[in-house]
Design an enzyme around this catalytic site. Sequence first.
Site, PDB file in Angstrom:
ATOM      1  N   THR A 411      41.947  37.726  29.519  1.00  0.00           N
ATOM      2  CA  THR A 411      42.990  37.320  30.466  1.00  0.00           C
ATOM      3  C   THR A 411      42.950  35.818  30.351  1.00  0.00           C
ATOM      4  OG1 THR A 411      42.729  39.158  32.007  1.00  0.00           O
ATOM      5  CG2 THR A 411      43.529  37.113  32.961  1.00  0.00           C
ATOM      6  N   ASP A 452      43.917  49.523  35.205  1.00  0.00           N
ATOM      7  CA  ASP A 452      43.809  48.856  36.512  1.00  0.00           C
ATOM      8  C   ASP A 452      44.256  49.764  37.662  1.00  0.00           C
ATOM      9  OD1 ASP A 452      42.588  46.495  35.864  1.00  0.00           O
ATOM     10  OD2 ASP A 452      44.410  45.305  35.750  1.00  0.00           O
ATOM     11  N   SER A 482      46.011  44.188  40.824  1.00  0.00           N
ATOM     12  CA  SER A 482      45.453  43.129  39.972  1.00  0.00           C
ATOM     13  C   SER A 482      44.551  42.212  40.794  1.00  0.00           C
ATOM     14  CB  SER A 482      46.598  42.303  39.388  1.00  0.00           C
ATOM     15  OG  SER A 482      46.099  41.192  38.680  1.00  0.00           O
TER      16      SER A 482
HETATM   17  O1  DON Z   1      44.879  42.206  36.552  1.00  0.00           O
HETATM   18  C1  DON Z   1      43.660  42.283  36.579  1.00  0.00           C
HETATM   19  O2  DON Z   1      43.005  42.129  37.584  1.00  0.00           O
HETATM   20  C2  DON Z   1      42.915  42.550  35.293  1.00  0.00           C
HETATM   21  N1  DON Z   1      43.754  43.245  34.385  1.00  0.00           N
HETATM   22  C3  DON Z   1      42.413  41.271  34.740  1.00  0.00           C
HETATM   23  C4  DON Z   1      41.541  41.467  33.549  1.00  0.00           C
HETATM   24  C5  DON Z   1      40.684  40.323  33.248  1.00  0.00           C
HETATM   25  O3  DON Z   1      40.664  39.331  33.916  1.00  0.00           O
HETATM   26  C6  DON Z   1      39.817  40.483  32.066  1.00  0.00           C
HETATM   27  N2  DON Z   1      39.096  39.324  31.783  1.00  0.00           N
HETATM   28  N3  DON Z   1      38.462  38.491  31.845  1.00  0.00           N
END
Ligand code: DON
Length: 596
Positions: A411, A452, A482
């Site tokens: 991310t 998620d 998220s």
């Molecule tokens: O939206 C979210 O919370 C997750 N899909 C974020 C994933 C994430 O931060 C992975 N990495 N570091």
Amino acid sequence: MLRLQKTTCIASLVLTAIAVSGSPAANAHTPAKPAEVSKPWPQQAVRGVHGMVATDQTLGSQVGVDIMKRGGNAVDAAVATAFALAVVEPAAGNIGGGGFMVIRLADGKTAFFDYREVAPGKATRDMYIGKDGKLDEVAPVIGYHSVAVPGTVAGLELALKTYGTMKLADVMAPAIRLAEDGFTVSAKLALELEEERPGLKNFQASKRIFLNGGKMWKAGDTLKQAELAATLKRIARNGAAEFYRGETAQMLVSEMSKNGGLVSLEDLANYKVKVRGVLHAKYDSGGHSWEVLTAPPPSSGGVAVIEALNMLQGVPLKGWDDPQSVHMVAETMQRVFADRAAYLADPDFSDVPVAGLTAPCYAKERAATIDPENASSSTKVKAGDPRACGSSSSNASVSQTIVGLGGGRHTTHFSVVDAAGNAVASTYTLNASYGSHVTCSAGFLLNDEMDDFTTQPGVPNSLYGLMQSDANAIAPGHRPLSSMTPTILLRDGKLSFVTGSPGGPMIISATLLSVINWMRLGNAINAPRFHHQWLPDRILMESEFPAALESALNARGHHTKRLARIGLVNAIGIDPQTGERLGAADPRDEGAAVGY
Ligand code: DON
């Protein structure tokens, strides 16, 4: 000072304590480098008189700055940067995923662009549960079946149309160049692709593009992405409609249907960006009035950050070498995460009690359940009752869920401030590093955001071990919950700090700590981070915390575990004296702040 040499402008002020005056804790802790980071941590922010971009990738930051130098505003630069990161940071930069953008213009206007992915129309609540009643742990994470309807292209186009000044083709031009002419593979990218080889090799286009057909990329090679360049050119010419209804949509859906994916032409055509109001809260600290502008649901992060800041109002915080301060913040995180698990979901389909959770009176009730001396056991900490603010908040009869260890590797968060004072905080993602690991024939990686959702009520999801509420169950058109938390702070009504992080659930803690540091302590980015997510019942602490601090926490009854790094905060502060932009890419990785 390797990082600083890579930037165009070097600041003379340290990263710490720009906004804080007279704080004894400012500069108190200069962390040693964590084991996996092979370069010294910079002690200075990058200073720019006009504009600043802080991202995970020098090339991405440079693209944003070039756009501003050509007269573009922060939104133009953010959109250009996002498209560029989709080329040069394939792990997380994306057009096949989704994200959030908080915008605050110099005239005070604010907006939140929610371009989170949605579940395809054919998705069902139990789609990952086998005939044996067990959750398939692979399908929500790897391959075509894990892919939700991407939102990034629609979101970037709408943000640009609404608040940008340049044409889509102009802001996309640098990304197209980077895809067509290629960019130099860094040692980090080569290593990352090697690590991801087991997942990427299973998908033909992923293997060809990202594994060099199996020969693998070495540092110094040039990675060209011809299919991605062609797709970006079509989007630049025809707009987001190309992605959602044009040739790109056809290519994507034809592969989906051949390989068991659910995303259909109808899903793509129906995708809608949501423009929502930012979450807004006010605090007084250090003789200043602070405003926090952050992400509303379907992010859980903004609610969590505001609830935590409310709970910590009036709590003395001396710094992260002080066990009492860490104890109070960890206990706060524990309660906030218990609430997250119970209440947060897609607000378009579920009644999320945002006002209650972010109300100061509720925070007071929640904070009153903290023992200032001893750790609370997570078995005893329950979600509160935000609907009954003013009466009891403890142990309400809401369904309880469990949050496990989270925080994959990717991310990406980036921050932009322009010469006029317009600011963008943007976090976007494919979910896991390289998402589903599927690259479609149009040359871009696809997300695995379906994980998620609450993939099976009562069972942790695959990537982050998150057990979440039924309100976050899979349903067509729903956005999965998220943790992404792009956030902007104002000090005395003026732009002060732009922040956010990757890290799964740890996004919330990393962002919260950066905000507390900026408002109250200093050392906003370099300071060591910790994380408590209610369950499992432990504090995750970065490796550079002194052993004595960990022992002091253990003596209070906290379980602790070390982690090399928590979050990657690419932030920009504003020097209150000079108004200059102070960029800081997190030294935990190889990002860069570039200013001019
Ligand atoms: O939206 C979210 O919370 C997750 N899909 C974020 C994933 C994430 O931060 C992975 N990495 N570091």
